[in-house]
Design a protein around this motif. Structure first.
Motif, PDB file in Angstrom:
ATOM      1  N   TYR A  35       0.933  -1.054   0.054  1.00  0.00           N
ATOM      2  CA  TYR A  35       0.004   0.006   0.105  1.00  0.00           C
ATOM      3  C   TYR A  35       0.909   1.240   0.038  1.00  0.00           C
ATOM      4  O   TYR A  35       2.032   1.158   0.423  1.00  0.00           O
ATOM      5  N   GLN A  37       0.900   5.739   0.658  1.00  0.00           N
ATOM      6  CA  GLN A  37       0.003   7.029   1.291  1.00  0.00           C
ATOM      7  C   GLN A  37       0.700   8.282   0.770  1.00  0.00           C
ATOM      8  O   GLN A  37       1.684   8.591   1.689  1.00  0.00           O
ATOM      9  N   GLN A  41      -3.193  12.398   1.829  1.00  0.00           N
ATOM     10  CA  GLN A  41      -4.191  11.618   0.956  1.00  0.00           C
ATOM     11  C   GLN A  41      -4.561  10.232   1.741  1.00  0.00           C
ATOM     12  O   GLN A  41      -3.835  10.142   2.791  1.00  0.00           O
ATOM     13  N   LYS A  42      -5.360   9.623   1.090  1.00  0.00           N
ATOM     14  CA  LYS A  42      -5.727   8.119   1.692  1.00  0.00           C
ATOM     15  C   LYS A  42      -4.762   7.193   1.493  1.00  0.00           C
ATOM     16  O   LYS A  42      -3.976   7.254   0.488  1.00  0.00           O
ATOM     17  N   VAL A  43      -4.728   6.136   2.357  1.00  0.00           N
ATOM     18  CA  VAL A  43      -3.734   5.138   2.091  1.00  0.00           C
ATOM     19  C   VAL A  43      -4.483   4.342   0.940  1.00  0.00           C
ATOM     20  O   VAL A  43      -5.720   4.231   0.868  1.00  0.00           O
ATOM     21  N   PHE A  45      -4.366   0.958  -1.918  1.00  0.00           N
ATOM     22  CA  PHE A  45      -3.757  -0.356  -2.483  1.00  0.00           C
ATOM     23  C   PHE A  45      -2.936  -0.450  -3.638  1.00  0.00           C
ATOM     24  O   PHE A  45      -3.440   0.146  -4.446  1.00  0.00           O
TER      25      PHE A  45
ATOM     26  N   THR B   3     -15.843   3.974  -2.094  1.00  0.00           N
ATOM     27  CA  THR B   3     -15.559   4.913  -1.181  1.00  0.00           C
ATOM     28  C   THR B   3     -15.721   5.245   0.085  1.00  0.00           C
ATOM     29  O   THR B   3     -16.873   4.445   0.453  1.00  0.00           O
ATOM     30  N   VAL B   4     -14.790   5.427   0.874  1.00  0.00           N
ATOM     31  CA  VAL B   4     -15.169   5.538   2.345  1.00  0.00           C
ATOM     32  C   VAL B   4     -14.618   6.905   2.829  1.00  0.00           C
ATOM     33  O   VAL B   4     -13.621   7.573   2.380  1.00  0.00           O
ATOM     34  N   THR B   5     -15.358   7.621   3.731  1.00  0.00           N
ATOM     35  CA  THR B   5     -15.329   8.927   4.192  1.00  0.00           C
ATOM     36  C   THR B   5     -15.159   9.114   5.437  1.00  0.00           C
ATOM     37  O   THR B   5     -16.280   8.456   6.319  1.00  0.00           O
ATOM     38  N   TYR B  33     -17.070  -6.379   3.918  1.00  0.00           N
ATOM     39  CA  TYR B  33     -16.540  -6.381   5.262  1.00  0.00           C
ATOM     40  C   TYR B  33     -16.065  -4.876   5.575  1.00  0.00           C
ATOM     41  O   TYR B  33     -15.685  -4.054   4.767  1.00  0.00           O
ATOM     42  N   PHE B  35     -13.848  -2.404   8.379  1.00  0.00           N
ATOM     43  CA  PHE B  35     -12.729  -2.401   9.485  1.00  0.00           C
ATOM     44  C   PHE B  35     -12.324  -1.109  10.092  1.00  0.00           C
ATOM     45  O   PHE B  35     -12.828  -0.245   9.500  1.00  0.00           O
ATOM     46  N   TYR B  37      -8.823   0.300  11.675  1.00  0.00           N
ATOM     47  CA  TYR B  37      -7.344   0.090  11.957  1.00  0.00           C
ATOM     48  C   TYR B  37      -7.081   1.364  12.909  1.00  0.00           C
ATOM     49  O   TYR B  37      -7.378   2.455  12.780  1.00  0.00           O
ATOM     50  N   PHE B  91      -8.296   4.430  10.943  1.00  0.00           N
ATOM     51  CA  PHE B  91      -8.614   4.397   9.726  1.00  0.00           C
ATOM     52  C   PHE B  91      -9.935   3.397   9.639  1.00  0.00           C
ATOM     53  O   PHE B  91      -9.761   2.335  10.169  1.00  0.00           O
ATOM     54  N   ARG B  95     -13.512  -3.565   2.405  1.00  0.00           N
ATOM     55  CA  ARG B  95     -13.370  -4.662   1.785  1.00  0.00           C
ATOM     56  C   ARG B  95     -14.420  -5.505   0.856  1.00  0.00           C
ATOM     57  O   ARG B  95     -15.406  -5.870   1.738  1.00  0.00           O
ATOM     58  N   LEU B 104      -8.154  -3.405   0.464  1.00  0.00           N
ATOM     59  CA  LEU B 104      -8.940  -2.457   1.196  1.00  0.00           C
ATOM     60  C   LEU B 104      -8.951  -1.275   0.865  1.00  0.00           C
ATOM     61  O   LEU B 104      -7.845  -0.670   0.021  1.00  0.00           O
ATOM     62  N   PHE B 106      -9.660   2.426   2.189  1.00  0.00           N
ATOM     63  CA  PHE B 106      -9.579   3.279   3.366  1.00  0.00           C
ATOM     64  C   PHE B 106     -10.203   4.851   3.230  1.00  0.00           C
ATOM     65  O   PHE B 106     -10.004   5.112   2.362  1.00  0.00           O
ATOM     66  N   GLY B 107     -10.414   5.132   4.420  1.00  0.00           N
ATOM     67  CA  GLY B 107     -11.094   6.554   4.618  1.00  0.00           C
ATOM     68  C   GLY B 107      -9.825   7.478   4.818  1.00  0.00           C
ATOM     69  O   GLY B 107      -8.488   6.846   4.942  1.00  0.00           O
ATOM     70  N   GLN B 108      -9.821   8.717   4.970  1.00  0.00           N
ATOM     71  CA  GLN B 108      -8.873   9.650   5.297  1.00  0.00           C
ATOM     72  C   GLN B 108      -8.075   9.528   6.638  1.00  0.00           C
ATOM     73  O   GLN B 108      -7.075   9.917   6.942  1.00  0.00           O
TER      74      GLN B 108
END
Lengths: 113, 116
Positions: A35, A37, A41-43, A45, B3-5, B33, B35, B37, B91, B95, B104, B106-108
């Motif tokens: 991954y 980052q 910005q976002k992480v 994949f 998208t994840v916010t 799923y 998560f 983190y 975070f 998924r 995955l 991720f959000g910000q």
């Protein structure tokens, strides 16, 4: 608890140079990931790797990127000709087959000058 | 694409109090799923809690619990009895059930500060 190890923690390179980021996944894990980052910005994949081949990759993972498990313990990410926009924190992760839990390394901060 | 916010860049809480971190996501899938983190200053992301979309019951792990609202596409994390060691970046991640295990989204992230 076992850990994913990434070296170096910070790498500086010149634009156009090749760089290899190294990771040592947890020994009994079979799935490996990268991954990244970019600052602010976002992480994101990049790629997943299983049974010595890429199982999935993102749009970011173009021909400039490659991954390899050269010796059964290391997992590497190679960027052939680095660009300024490759500057980012790169995280390696691994997981046991069939398990959801990813174990992440501490990351390598790549700075392209 | 999913998208994840995470709309809260920063949150703070007093030690021993409760805090809730928000997360919303957008997907057209029915099976997935979710998560949370935790990323402490060491930068290693650690799985806090996981929720399967097909389960109506909210997941709980000790002091950590989630409020999963599938119809609203909301997935908040509640931390009870906050401790100094809870201070970290958190975070939220998604998924797809059909994706490889580690893919995955991720959000910000939300930076959580815990005050003694």
């Amino acid at each position: 608890e076992p850990e994913v190890t990434q070296t170096p923690s910070h790498q500086v390179t010149q634009m156009g140079q090749e760089v290899i980021l190294r990771c040592v996944p947890i020994s009994n894990h079979l799935y490996f990931y990268w991954y990244r980052q970019i600052l602010g910005q976002k992480v994101e994949f990049l790629v997943s790797f299983y049974n010595n081949e890429i199982s999935e990759k993102s749009e970011i993972f173009d021909d400039q990127f490659s991954v390899e498990r050269p010796d059964g313990s290391n997992f590497t990410l190679k960027i052939r000709s680095t660009k300024l926009e490759d500057s980012a924190m790169y995280f390696c992760a691994s997981s046991i087959q069939g398990m959801e839990k990813l174990f992440f390394g501490s990351g390598t901060q790549l700075s392209v000058l | 694409a999913q998208t994840v916010t995470q709309s809260q860049p920063e949150m703070s809480v007093q030690e021993a109090e409760t805090v809730t971190l928000s997360c919303t996501y957008d997907t057209s899938e029915s099976d997935y799923y979710l998560f949370w983190y935790k990323q402490p200053p060491s930068r290693q992301m650690i799985l806090v809690i996981r929720q399967e979309a097909y389960k109506q019951q909210n997941a709980t792990e000790n002091r950590f619990s989630v409020n999963f609202q599938k119809a609203a596409k909301s997935f908040s994390l509640k931390i009870s009895d906050s401790q100094l060691g809870d201070a970290a970046m958190y975070f939220c991640a998604y998924r797809s059930a059909g994706a490889s295990y580690g893919k995955l989204t991720f959000g910000q992230g939300t930076i959580l500060t815990v005050h003694p």
